[in-house]
Write a protein that holds these residues in place. Structure first.
Motif, PDB file in Angstrom:
ATOM      1  N   ILE A  77       0.900  -1.163   0.000  1.00 29.09           N
ATOM      2  CA  ILE A  77       0.000   0.000   0.000  1.00 29.09           C
ATOM      3  C   ILE A  77       0.933   1.206   0.000  1.00 29.09           C
ATOM      4  CG2 ILE A  77      -1.752   1.269   1.341  1.00 29.09           C
ATOM      5  CD1 ILE A  77      -2.454  -1.449   2.674  1.00 29.09           C
ATOM      6  N   ALA A  78       0.814   2.073  -0.993  1.00 25.86           N
ATOM      7  CA  ALA A  78       1.779   3.172  -1.086  1.00 25.86           C
ATOM      8  C   ALA A  78       1.149   4.385  -1.744  1.00 25.86           C
ATOM      9  CB  ALA A  78       2.994   2.720  -1.901  1.00 25.86           C
ATOM     10  N   PRO A  79       1.636   5.594  -1.370  1.00 26.60           N
ATOM     11  CA  PRO A  79       1.140   6.784  -2.050  1.00 26.60           C
ATOM     12  C   PRO A  79       1.465   6.695  -3.536  1.00 26.60           C
ATOM     13  CG  PRO A  79       2.600   7.357  -0.216  1.00 26.60           C
ATOM     14  CD  PRO A  79       2.664   5.883  -0.374  1.00 26.60           C
ATOM     15  N   ALA A  80       0.530   7.113  -4.361  1.00 24.72           N
ATOM     16  CA  ALA A  80       0.765   7.164  -5.810  1.00 24.72           C
ATOM     17  C   ALA A  80       0.296   8.542  -6.259  1.00 24.72           C
ATOM     18  CB  ALA A  80      -0.056   6.078  -6.503  1.00 24.72           C
ATOM     19  N   LYS A  81       0.647   8.902  -7.497  1.00 24.72           N
ATOM     20  CA  LYS A  81       0.293  10.252  -7.962  1.00 24.72           C
ATOM     21  C   LYS A  81      -1.224  10.491  -7.806  1.00 24.72           C
ATOM     22  CE  LYS A  81       1.128  13.240 -11.819  1.00 24.72           C
ATOM     23  NZ  LYS A  81       0.615  13.252 -13.144  1.00 24.72           N
ATOM     24  N   ARG A  99      -5.454   7.973   8.225  1.00 20.77           N
ATOM     25  CA  ARG A  99      -5.495   9.446   8.184  1.00 20.77           C
ATOM     26  C   ARG A  99      -6.448   9.959   7.094  1.00 20.77           C
ATOM     27  NH1 ARG A  99      -0.314  10.462   6.569  1.00 20.77           N
ATOM     28  NH2 ARG A  99      -1.111  10.503   4.448  1.00 20.77           N
ATOM     29  N   ASP A 100      -6.305   9.408   5.887  1.00 20.88           N
ATOM     30  CA  ASP A 100      -7.027   9.990   4.739  1.00 20.88           C
ATOM     31  C   ASP A 100      -8.348   9.280   4.417  1.00 20.88           C
ATOM     32  OD1 ASP A 100      -4.977  11.773   4.437  1.00 20.88           O
ATOM     33  OD2 ASP A 100      -3.906  10.550   2.960  1.00 20.88           O
ATOM     34  N   PHE A 101      -8.435   7.997   4.775  1.00 22.22           N
ATOM     35  CA  PHE A 101      -9.627   7.227   4.394  1.00 22.22           C
ATOM     36  C   PHE A 101     -10.111   6.381   5.569  1.00 22.22           C
ATOM     37  CE2 PHE A 101      -6.693   7.432   0.693  1.00 22.22           C
ATOM     38  CZ  PHE A 101      -7.428   8.319  -0.095  1.00 22.22           C
ATOM     39  N   PRO A 102     -10.489   7.046   6.689  1.00 24.09           N
ATOM     40  CA  PRO A 102     -10.911   6.243   7.852  1.00 24.09           C
ATOM     41  C   PRO A 102     -12.067   5.293   7.538  1.00 24.09           C
ATOM     42  CG  PRO A 102     -11.275   8.621   8.224  1.00 24.09           C
ATOM     43  CD  PRO A 102     -10.485   8.494   6.971  1.00 24.09           C
ATOM     44  N   ILE A 103     -12.871   5.601   6.529  1.00 22.38           N
ATOM     45  CA  ILE A 103     -13.970   4.698   6.158  1.00 22.38           C
ATOM     46  C   ILE A 103     -13.427   3.328   5.726  1.00 22.38           C
ATOM     47  CG2 ILE A 103     -14.055   5.583   3.782  1.00 22.38           C
ATOM     48  CD1 ILE A 103     -16.989   4.959   3.668  1.00 22.38           C
ATOM     49  N   LEU A 104     -12.236   3.332   5.102  1.00 22.86           N
ATOM     50  CA  LEU A 104     -11.659   2.054   4.654  1.00 22.86           C
ATOM     51  C   LEU A 104     -11.200   1.229   5.844  1.00 22.86           C
ATOM     52  CD1 LEU A 104      -9.429   2.722   1.520  1.00 22.86           C
ATOM     53  CD2 LEU A 104     -11.705   1.674   1.667  1.00 22.86           C
ATOM     54  N   LYS A 105     -10.625   1.933   6.821  1.00 15.71           N
ATOM     55  CA  LYS A 105     -10.187   1.247   8.038  1.00 15.71           C
ATOM     56  C   LYS A 105     -11.402   0.627   8.736  1.00 15.71           C
ATOM     57  CE  LYS A 105      -7.748   2.099  12.323  1.00 15.71           C
ATOM     58  NZ  LYS A 105      -6.820   2.940  13.029  1.00 15.71           N
ATOM     59  N   GLU A 106     -12.466   1.425   8.805  1.00 16.84           N
ATOM     60  CA  GLU A 106     -13.692   0.963   9.465  1.00 16.84           C
ATOM     61  C   GLU A 106     -14.269  -0.263   8.736  1.00 16.84           C
ATOM     62  OE1 GLU A 106     -17.819   3.193  10.682  1.00 16.84           O
ATOM     63  OE2 GLU A 106     -16.165   4.382   9.947  1.00 16.84           O
ATOM     64  N   ALA A 107     -14.338  -0.174   7.418  1.00 15.62           N
ATOM     65  CA  ALA A 107     -14.894  -1.292   6.642  1.00 15.62           C
ATOM     66  C   ALA A 107     -14.007  -2.531   6.798  1.00 15.62           C
ATOM     67  CB  ALA A 107     -15.034  -0.901   5.176  1.00 15.62           C
ATOM     68  N   ILE A 133     -15.938   2.223  -3.476  1.00 15.82           N
ATOM     69  CA  ILE A 133     -16.709   2.856  -4.560  1.00 15.82           C
ATOM     70  C   ILE A 133     -17.157   4.251  -4.128  1.00 15.82           C
ATOM     71  CG2 ILE A 133     -18.873   2.726  -5.888  1.00 15.82           C
ATOM     72  CD1 ILE A 133     -18.459  -0.368  -5.898  1.00 15.82           C
ATOM     73  N   SER A 134     -17.565   4.379  -2.874  1.00 12.80           N
ATOM     74  CA  SER A 134     -18.006   5.707  -2.416  1.00 12.80           C
ATOM     75  C   SER A 134     -16.862   6.717  -2.489  1.00 12.80           C
ATOM     76  CB  SER A 134     -18.583   5.637  -0.994  1.00 12.80           C
ATOM     77  OG  SER A 134     -17.544   5.583  -0.031  1.00 12.80           O
ATOM     78  N   LEU A 135     -15.620   6.236  -2.382  1.00 13.23           N
ATOM     79  CA  LEU A 135     -14.451   7.132  -2.458  1.00 13.23           C
ATOM     80  C   LEU A 135     -13.995   7.368  -3.898  1.00 13.23           C
ATOM     81  CD1 LEU A 135     -12.337   5.592   0.471  1.00 13.23           C
ATOM     82  CD2 LEU A 135     -13.582   7.777   0.516  1.00 13.23           C
ATOM     83  N   GLY A 136     -14.667   6.755  -4.855  1.00 11.26           N
ATOM     84  CA  GLY A 136     -14.296   6.953  -6.265  1.00 11.26           C
ATOM     85  C   GLY A 136     -13.105   6.103  -6.695  1.00 11.26           C
ATOM     86  N   ALA A 137     -12.907   4.951  -6.049  1.00  8.45           N
ATOM     87  CA  ALA A 137     -11.751   4.097  -6.370  1.00  8.45           C
ATOM     88  C   ALA A 137     -11.841   3.548  -7.799  1.00  8.45           C
ATOM     89  CB  ALA A 137     -11.675   2.928  -5.386  1.00  8.45           C
ATOM     90  N   THR A 138     -10.670   3.371  -8.387  1.00  7.18           N
ATOM     91  CA  THR A 138     -10.595   2.719  -9.695  1.00  7.18           C
ATOM     92  C   THR A 138      -9.749   1.454  -9.553  1.00  7.18           C
ATOM     93  OG1 THR A 138      -8.651   4.026 -10.263  1.00  7.18           O
ATOM     94  CG2 THR A 138     -10.776   4.866 -11.027  1.00  7.18           C
ATOM     95  N   VAL A 139      -9.877   0.555 -10.516  1.00  7.38           N
ATOM     96  CA  VAL A 139      -9.061  -0.663 -10.492  1.00  7.38           C
ATOM     97  C   VAL A 139      -8.362  -0.828 -11.838  1.00  7.38           C
ATOM     98  CG1 VAL A 139     -10.365  -1.939  -8.753  1.00  7.38           C
ATOM     99  CG2 VAL A 139     -11.092  -2.067 -11.119  1.00  7.38           C
ATOM    100  N   ALA A 167      -6.955  10.938  -3.808  1.00  5.89           N
ATOM    101  CA  ALA A 167      -6.731  11.685  -2.560  1.00  5.89           C
ATOM    102  C   ALA A 167      -8.016  12.398  -2.154  1.00  5.89           C
ATOM    103  CB  ALA A 167      -5.613  12.698  -2.772  1.00  5.89           C
ATOM    104  N   PRO A 168      -8.258  12.503  -0.847  1.00  3.34           N
ATOM    105  CA  PRO A 168      -9.500  13.162  -0.418  1.00  3.34           C
ATOM    106  C   PRO A 168      -9.507  14.639  -0.789  1.00  3.34           C
ATOM    107  CG  PRO A 168      -8.095  12.654   1.478  1.00  3.34           C
ATOM    108  CD  PRO A 168      -7.439  12.039   0.284  1.00  3.34           C
ATOM    109  N   LYS A 169     -10.695  15.149  -1.129  1.00  4.93           N
ATOM    110  CA  LYS A 169     -10.840  16.579  -1.435  1.00  4.93           C
ATOM    111  C   LYS A 169     -10.988  17.342  -0.117  1.00  4.93           C
ATOM    112  CE  LYS A 169     -12.940  15.885  -5.846  1.00  4.93           C
ATOM    113  NZ  LYS A 169     -13.846  14.774  -6.096  1.00  4.93           N
ATOM    114  N   PRO A 170     -10.682  18.645  -0.105  1.00  6.31           N
ATOM    115  CA  PRO A 170     -10.907  19.399   1.137  1.00  6.31           C
ATOM    116  C   PRO A 170     -12.378  19.279   1.560  1.00  6.31           C
ATOM    117  CG  PRO A 170      -9.740  20.734  -0.511  1.00  6.31           C
ATOM    118  CD  PRO A 170     -10.127  19.466  -1.196  1.00  6.31           C
ATOM    119  N   GLY A 171     -12.583  18.991   2.822  1.00  7.19           N
ATOM    120  CA  GLY A 171     -13.963  18.874   3.341  1.00  7.19           C
ATOM    121  C   GLY A 171     -14.600  17.513   3.106  1.00  7.19           C
ATOM    122  N   GLN A 172     -13.849  16.586   2.498  1.00  9.05           N
ATOM    123  CA  GLN A 172     -14.437  15.257   2.237  1.00  9.05           C
ATOM    124  C   GLN A 172     -14.589  14.454   3.530  1.00  9.05           C
ATOM    125  OE1 GLN A 172     -13.078  12.969  -1.219  1.00  9.05           O
ATOM    126  NE2 GLN A 172     -12.987  11.146   0.084  1.00  9.05           N
TER     127      GLN A 172
END
Ligand SMILES: Cc1cc2nc3c(=O)[nH]c(=O)nc-3n(C[C@H](O)[C@H](O)[C@H](O)COP(=O)(O)OP(=O)(O)OC[C@H]3O[C@@H](n4cnc5c(N)ncnc54)[C@H](O)[C@@H]3O)c2cc1C
Length: 324
Positions: free
Chosen positions: A61-65, A87-95, A169-175, A218-223
């Protein structure tokens, strides 16, 4: 268990070439927590098992552009423990922490979770030739269907069991889907397909293709985002209904909102009617309840699963309110 051969490719190129060339029936294996069950019961009986664990570059798992890259071989436990995810996607940790048991999360992978087969008891019963296994009937339609689909069924009423998929999907993930013919990137939402398209498969993956990457922007401001999972038991269990909601919240008003349900349809179910109601309006308890109800308007429950309508509406309402 029927005997099978095992192949252990070391690179993505070797894997792609193997899948392109082999004439035998085969199954991909990551952590094996789902596949081995299927092999033991005989519901899966491939000639060849392709072990992905030694394939270089599929883990991590690594930061990408512009976001975060999650390798399909990343363990679910590693996803839950990753500092950038927390930090950036607590919903993923929760799921991730909501699914299965610590032992299964230590072994099961993100790719395996996204590609797991459905839990429908007729599908999992080796004695039953249901439509998903090439038979003529869906036995859930007029049989025992407490845990089955209330949306998107028709010919086959499985529900898609993954907790990670609605959240991603709610975060707009692509594969990225790869094969010897090349690679393509698509929204995770479009990775899944309804039984009406091909009842024998749950994803768009062709015979020679595999999941190579998951990318979360990456999360948008206020996301903000929230995942609510409702299950029958207090301990580990699959969702009978779940909702992942992600949106940009400014001054209590939601924009760019995505509402995705799990456990109620053969694919993670995007709730566009709920999104339309929520978009641009101040989030209140009444509006969240309205969104939940709107989301289920099109549902047509089977004899034993109408209870899911209220549960799914409540999951949406709670996830929307959790954004505030
Ligand atoms: C008791 C139990 C409880 C569970 N509870 C939950 C739950 O609450 N929520 C939830 O979401 N899940 C749950 N699961 C499912 C669990 O999360 C999955 O079994 C696990 O994530 C699968 O990962 P794996 O690496 O072991 O996959 P494997 O078993 O190796 O593979 C699973 C499937 O994915 C395919 N596959 C794997 N990797 C790829 C790839 N890169 N490309 C294409 N296809 C691939 C395999 O061919 C196979 O069909 C539960 C499982 C069990 C056994």
């Amino acid at each position: 268990m029927r005997e099978f051969r095992i192949a252990q490719p070391g690179t993505v190129e070797e894997l792609a070439a193997l899948l392109a060339e082999t004439k035998e029936s085969f199954a991909l294996m990551a952590g094996a927590t789902d596949l081995v069950d299927m092999l033991k019961s005989g519901v899966a009986s491939p000639d060849l098992v392709v072990d992905l664990q030694g394939v270089e570059g599929l883990a991590g798992i690594a930061p990408a552009k512009g976001g975060l890259r999650i390798g399909p071989l990343a363990r679910v436990a590693a996803l839950a423990a990753d500092p950038a995810v927390g930090r950036d996607f607590p919903i993923l940790k929760e799921a991730a922490l909501s699914l299965a048991t610590p032992q299964l999360r230590n072994v099961g992978t993100v790719g395996g979770n996204l590609c797991q087969r459905p839990r429908c008891w007729y599908f999992r019963d080796p004695e039953v030739a249901c439509r998903k296994k090439g038979g003529m009937r869906c036995f859930a339609m007029h049989g025992r269907n407490k845990y089955h689909a209330v949306l998107g069924g028709g010919g086959c009423f499985i529900v898609y069991p993954s907790d990670l998929a609605p959240a991603l999907i709610s975060l707009g993930a692509t594969v990225t889907v790869a094969s010897a013919r090349g690679e393509k990137s698509l929204p995770l939402e479009d990775f899944y397909r309804l039984p009406s398209v091909d009842v024998t498969r749950e994803t768009v993956l062709g015979r020679d293709e595999f999941l190579k990457d998951v990318f979360v922007p990456a999360p948008k401001p206020g996301q903000k985002a929230a995942y609510v999972k409702l299950k029958e038991r207090g301990t580990w269990d699959f969702a009978v209904a779940s909702a992942a909601v992600s949106g940009v919240i400014k001054g209590g008003v939601a924009s760019e909102i995505a509402v995705v349900a799990g456990g109620i349809a053969p694919v993670p179910w995007r709730m566009k009617a709920a999104e339309a109601l929520l978009r641009g309006r101040p989030v209140t308890e009444a509006l969240a309840a309205q969104a939940g109800a709107a989301a289920l308007k099109e549902a047509s429950p089977l004899a034993e699963n109408a209870y899911k309508l209220d549960l799914a509406a409540a999951a949406v309402k709670r996830a929307v309110l959790a954004l505030l």
